[in-house]
Design a protein around this motif. Structure first.
Motif, PDB file in Angstrom:
ATOM      1  N   GLY A  13      54.589  44.895  33.840  1.00  0.00           N
ATOM      2  CA  GLY A  13      55.615  44.670  33.433  1.00  0.00           C
ATOM      3  C   GLY A  13      54.840  44.252  31.937  1.00  0.00           C
ATOM      4  O   GLY A  13      53.817  44.107  31.594  1.00  0.00           O
ATOM      5  N   THR A  14      56.273  44.492  30.820  1.00  0.00           N
ATOM      6  CA  THR A  14      55.417  44.171  29.655  1.00  0.00           C
ATOM      7  C   THR A  14      56.366  43.845  28.357  1.00  0.00           C
ATOM      8  O   THR A  14      57.953  43.711  28.891  1.00  0.00           O
ATOM      9  CB  THR A  14      55.122  44.812  28.727  1.00  0.00           C
ATOM     10  OG1 THR A  14      53.833  45.172  26.883  1.00  0.00           O
ATOM     11  CG2 THR A  14      56.144  46.098  28.220  1.00  0.00           C
ATOM     12  N   ARG A  15      56.256  43.125  27.758  1.00  0.00           N
ATOM     13  CA  ARG A  15      57.204  42.063  26.781  1.00  0.00           C
ATOM     14  C   ARG A  15      57.033  42.231  25.840  1.00  0.00           C
ATOM     15  O   ARG A  15      55.749  41.154  25.410  1.00  0.00           O
ATOM     16  CB  ARG A  15      57.591  40.551  27.905  1.00  0.00           C
ATOM     17  CG  ARG A  15      58.342  39.657  26.742  1.00  0.00           C
ATOM     18  CD  ARG A  15      59.135  38.726  27.492  1.00  0.00           C
ATOM     19  NE  ARG A  15      59.975  39.346  28.446  1.00  0.00           N
ATOM     20  CZ  ARG A  15      60.063  38.757  30.076  1.00  0.00           C
ATOM     21  NH1 ARG A  15      59.300  38.118  29.864  1.00  0.00           N
ATOM     22  NH2 ARG A  15      61.277  39.116  30.353  1.00  0.00           N
ATOM     23  N   ALA A  35      55.562  27.477  35.512  1.00  0.00           N
ATOM     24  CA  ALA A  35      55.669  28.296  36.389  1.00  0.00           C
ATOM     25  C   ALA A  35      54.435  28.251  37.262  1.00  0.00           C
ATOM     26  O   ALA A  35      53.255  28.197  37.096  1.00  0.00           O
ATOM     27  CB  ALA A  35      55.505  29.841  35.613  1.00  0.00           C
ATOM     28  N   ALA A 152      51.385  42.507  32.286  1.00  0.00           N
ATOM     29  CA  ALA A 152      51.170  41.792  33.381  1.00  0.00           C
ATOM     30  C   ALA A 152      50.657  42.862  34.009  1.00  0.00           C
ATOM     31  O   ALA A 152      51.382  43.768  34.271  1.00  0.00           O
ATOM     32  CB  ALA A 152      52.355  41.558  34.078  1.00  0.00           C
ATOM     33  N   LEU A 158      53.222  39.745  36.917  1.00  0.00           N
ATOM     34  CA  LEU A 158      54.185  40.240  35.757  1.00  0.00           C
ATOM     35  C   LEU A 158      55.617  38.908  36.550  1.00  0.00           C
ATOM     36  O   LEU A 158      56.535  38.480  35.742  1.00  0.00           O
ATOM     37  CB  LEU A 158      54.783  40.553  37.494  1.00  0.00           C
ATOM     38  CG  LEU A 158      56.978  41.629  37.092  1.00  0.00           C
ATOM     39  CD1 LEU A 158      56.570  42.216  36.034  1.00  0.00           C
ATOM     40  CD2 LEU A 158      56.489  42.991  38.141  1.00  0.00           C
ATOM     41  N   ALA A 159      55.266  37.856  37.984  1.00  0.00           N
ATOM     42  CA  ALA A 159      55.886  37.145  38.434  1.00  0.00           C
ATOM     43  C   ALA A 159      56.294  35.900  36.408  1.00  0.00           C
ATOM     44  O   ALA A 159      56.538  34.732  36.364  1.00  0.00           O
ATOM     45  CB  ALA A 159      55.295  35.593  38.981  1.00  0.00           C
ATOM     46  N   LEU A 161      55.092  36.212  34.463  1.00  0.00           N
ATOM     47  CA  LEU A 161      55.826  37.270  32.573  1.00  0.00           C
ATOM     48  C   LEU A 161      57.323  36.666  32.460  1.00  0.00           C
ATOM     49  O   LEU A 161      58.280  36.474  31.351  1.00  0.00           O
ATOM     50  CB  LEU A 161      55.991  38.756  32.704  1.00  0.00           C
ATOM     51  CG  LEU A 161      56.096  39.245  31.770  1.00  0.00           C
ATOM     52  CD1 LEU A 161      55.258  39.358  30.391  1.00  0.00           C
ATOM     53  CD2 LEU A 161      56.210  40.966  32.079  1.00  0.00           C
ATOM     54  N   GLU A 162      57.810  36.841  33.866  1.00  0.00           N
ATOM     55  CA  GLU A 162      59.568  36.895  34.072  1.00  0.00           C
ATOM     56  C   GLU A 162      59.983  35.105  34.110  1.00  0.00           C
ATOM     57  O   GLU A 162      61.097  35.321  33.213  1.00  0.00           O
ATOM     58  CB  GLU A 162      59.878  37.308  35.286  1.00  0.00           C
ATOM     59  CG  GLU A 162      59.642  38.106  35.324  1.00  0.00           C
ATOM     60  CD  GLU A 162      59.853  39.245  37.113  1.00  0.00           C
ATOM     61  OE1 GLU A 162      59.989  38.305  38.136  1.00  0.00           O
ATOM     62  OE2 GLU A 162      59.661  40.534  36.850  1.00  0.00           O
ATOM     63  N   ALA A 163      59.100  34.894  33.992  1.00  0.00           N
ATOM     64  CA  ALA A 163      58.968  32.963  34.735  1.00  0.00           C
ATOM     65  C   ALA A 163      58.673  32.116  32.949  1.00  0.00           C
ATOM     66  O   ALA A 163      59.912  31.318  32.149  1.00  0.00           O
ATOM     67  CB  ALA A 163      58.064  32.286  35.302  1.00  0.00           C
ATOM     68  N   ALA A 165      59.959  33.720  30.120  1.00  0.00           N
ATOM     69  CA  ALA A 165      61.103  34.350  29.380  1.00  0.00           C
ATOM     70  C   ALA A 165      61.962  32.769  28.782  1.00  0.00           C
ATOM     71  O   ALA A 165      62.386  31.840  29.259  1.00  0.00           O
ATOM     72  CB  ALA A 165      61.788  35.501  30.328  1.00  0.00           C
TER      73      ALA A 165
END
Length: 165
Positions: A13-15, A35, A152, A158-159, A161-163, A165
């Motif tokens: 995943g990337t952001r 997180a 990620a 990945l978790a 990255l999502e946390a 956000a």
């Protein structure tokens, strides 16, 4: 003539985010500190000199509960912290040059043990490092603003990255 293939670690995943000022960096660090998966993650920080890698780490360590002075590990290579949430090791591999130093300093054992590991200039020790859960590339736009790319490399990353956000 055969072509050498350099293995690429998968990106799950990337952001892309923008820190408009240091307060935005601090807010991101606080979100990341909250997180649950962070306690045993490996975060690799990339970017040019003066990008804000150490500033980010200082904000993250403060959010995790470090009191007092937070030193840059530029000369020591590693600064350890023993926190209620678990051990944290902050590495700066900028001056790292001898692979024997990795073994002599016990870094293999540090990375094998539980706890958060944060590495600035990971490319200088890339052959010895495990895959990063989260790689952050910080690029200065101007004096205040930073463009940050988050990649990620593991499910934990990945978790995170999502946390955050």
């Amino acid at each position: 003539m055969p072509i050498d293939v350099i293995p690429h670690r998968p990106i799950l995943g990337t952001r892309q985010i923008l820190w408009g000022n240091e307060a935005a960096c601090e807010a991101f660090a606080r979100a990341l500190a909250a997180a649950p998966g962070l306690r045993h993650a490996f975060i690799a920080l990339q970017g040019p000199l003066g990008a804000g890698k150490t500033t980010f780490v200082r904000h993250l360590l403060r959010a995790l509960g470090v009191q007092g002075r937070i030193k840059s590990p530029t000369y020591a290579v590693m600064e350890p912290y023993d926190l209620p949430c678990g051990p944290v090791a902050h590495f700066d591999f900028y001056r790292f040059g001898d692979p024997r130093e990795w073994e002599d300093a016990g870094f293999r054992e540090v990375f094998a043990a539980p706890g958060l590991k944060i590495a600035e200039w990971p490319d200088k020790a890339a052959a010895m490092l495990p895959p990063a859960d989260l790689t952050m590339t910080i690029d200065p736009i101007d004096e205040e603003r930073r463009s940050v790319t988050l990649n990620a490399g593991t499910p934990r990353g990945l978790a995170l990255l999502e946390a955050a956000a």
